[in-house]
Design an enzyme around this catalytic site. Structure first.
Site: not given
Ligand SMILES: Cc1ncc(COP(=O)(O)O)c(C=O)c1O
Length: 485
Positions: A202, A311, A342, A366
């Site tokens: 994800f 990530d 987060k 922006t």
């Molecule tokens: C590992 C990871 N990457 C990216 C995201 C996406 O973040 P956002 O919800 O702030 O767009 C999440 C969200 O849960 C995540 O867990």
């Protein structure tokens, strides 16, 4: 049996008594109504008439919530092990954060929100330098953004820009053909390139990041996606100590597939410019991979002239006991890019100097972040250090893991596969119905928790979650499992 490592960790971390870090916290959850209660239901109706509100679980009273306890609109007090989808580092209404905007300068930074790419405040470089020196995972540059998805999305652009610059040659000008073809989405200006990702990953829901997200159909259905390679992520058997050989085989198989996909997409004419990977696949089921897997993955990326993006949107900010989860992996060099959001309050990414575009305006929007959020982050970092919260995470995490392993032993027909680092932990139910039943029953007992993957319960408490909170959670979890029994 607890593993020896866990016992040693516990001994090393006998550091905290039961006194609570955030004063004024309730001593235990209090449930007065069904959840959602009547007030939440009424508000849900109101909100539902304005927008699709089907994901809303309850309405929260943010004035009354404190520390690890969330208070809902019906005055139910819940111990929060999920913390706004893993994004509250210091719990609710931490006294140090409540003071931040008493400072007039900070308040003015908050209300005069700048277009950071054009008119940054005169203290912005100093503030960014402060963040880099305090918490960067050994990467010299930082680009700030709004959220996790757009951090990944823009980081992909940095990867493509750098990949093409390397191919074209440093300081070689764009051709007239490149300039005219890119504005109508055609090569050579808009080249066919890809980002490799993993099954069950994800990485967000914006259009580019969604092409690398593979956890649930509901995120993706009806939305066009890039033809980018998707490799298999290891699926380990637990306990790890008893399944070492099989799990190593998993690593090998998955890494071989990564190599094959590099070849396949090169042949297809869509070469892989970068790999994106979570240190622990979070939404997809808290799937772990070994340090050796990540070390080899980095080697394969380098061998293929591709860049590695880790990530850390969910794993970053201290919840695994280190500020960045990939610091557990002992990589040969830092990754090329590390994205965050987060618990960091603001989105963005750390990166190598190589990833910085040579021309302005190529990675831009922006706001490009928010100084108000960075000011909060500065205090979060100060509190983490002063209050030794990473040690707290290790200690509480060890207690939680031991407790979950004991529950596994006692209720082996219902739960298994305890895993994770620090307080970033998960346990599997035997199927998704049972998992959902566990989450519902926990909530009725005053525990806010979350699910991930198809059958996992995931723990994402704040960094101020202590042993006495862990004991309340484990006790309620045990009661729930007993009721099922
Ligand atoms: C590992 C990871 N990457 C990216 C995201 C996406 O973040 P956002 O919800 O702030 O767009 C999440 C969200 O849960 C995540 O867990």
């Amino acid at each position: 049996m607890w593993s020896r490592a866990l016992r040693n960790n516990l001994k090393l971390n006998q550091i905290r008594g039961a006194s609570t870090i955030v004063k004024g916290e309730p001593e235990a959850p209090v449930v007065k109504t069904d959840i959602p209660g009547p007030k939440s239901k009424q508000l849900l109706q109101e909100l539902g008439s304005l927008q699709q509100a089907g994901t809303v679980q309850m309405f929260v009273n943010y004035d009354k919530s404190i520390g690890n306890y969330l208070v809902d609109a019906d005055d139910n007090i819940l111990l929060d092990t999920y913390t706004q989808i893993s994004s509250l580092p210091l719990g609710y209404n931490h006294p140090e954060l409540l003071k931040v905007f008493n400072d007039q300068h900070n308040m003015k930074c908050l209300i005069n929100r700048p277009a950071l790419g054009v008119f940054p405040g005169d203290d912005w470089p100093k503030r960014l330098n402060g963040i880099l020196s305090e918490i960067s995972p050994k990467l010299p540059n930082i680009t700030t953004m709004m959220c996790g998805s757009c951090s990944n999305e823009n980081a992909f652009k940095n990867i493509f820009i750098t990949y093409q610059r390397k191919k074209r040659g440093e300081n070689v000008e764009f051709t007239a053909e490149e300039k005219s073809s890119c504005v109508v989405n055609q090569p050579p200006g808009a080249p066919k390139l890809s980002i490799m990702s993993f099954k069950n990953a994800f990485h967000g829901r914006t259009l580019g990041s969604l092409s690398t997200t593979h956890s649930k159909y509901i995120h993706k259905i009806d939305i066009p996606s890039f033809d980018w390679p998707i490799a298999t992520f290891p699926q380990y058997k637990y306990p790890l100590e008893e399944n070492q050989r099989e799990n190593e085989e998993q690593d090998k198989k998955c890494l071989a597939e990564v190599e094959e996909l590099f070849e396949k997409y090169e042949k297809k004419g869509i070469p892989v410019a970068g790999i994106i990977v979570e240190p622990i696949q979070s939404e997809g089921g808290d799937n772990e991979a070994s340090p050796q897997f990540f070390q080899q993955l980095q080697k394969i990326a380098k061998k293929n002239n591709a860049y590695l993006l880790i990530d850390e949107v969910q794993t970053g900010g201290g919840c695994t006991g280190k500020f960045w989860c990939h610091e557990h992996f002992n990589l040969e060099t830092p990754p090329d890019i590390v994205t965050f959001s987060k618990k960091m309050q603001m989105g963005g990414y750390f990166h190598t100097a190589e990833m910085t575009p040579k021309q302005p305006s190529r990675v831009f929007n922006t706001w490009m972040g928010d100084p108000g959020k960075l000011i909060i982050l500065e205090t979060v970092i100060k509190v983490i250090k002063e209050q030794k919260l990473l040690e707290n995470v290790l200690h509480t995490g060890t207690m939680l893991k031991i407790g979950l392993l004991e529950l596994e032993k006692e209720f082996c027909y219902y739960v298994n596969s305890t895993r994770g680092r620090g307080t970033f932990l998960a346990i599997n139910a035997t199927d998704s119905n049972l998992r959902d039943e566990i989450l519902t029953k926990l909530k009725a007992k005053g525990i806010q928790s979350g699910g991930c993957g198809t059958k996992s319960v995931r723990l994402r408490p704040a960094l101020i979650f202590q042993e006495h909170h862990a004991n309340i959670f484990l006790d309620k979890f045990r009661q729930v499992l007993k009721e099922i029994k």
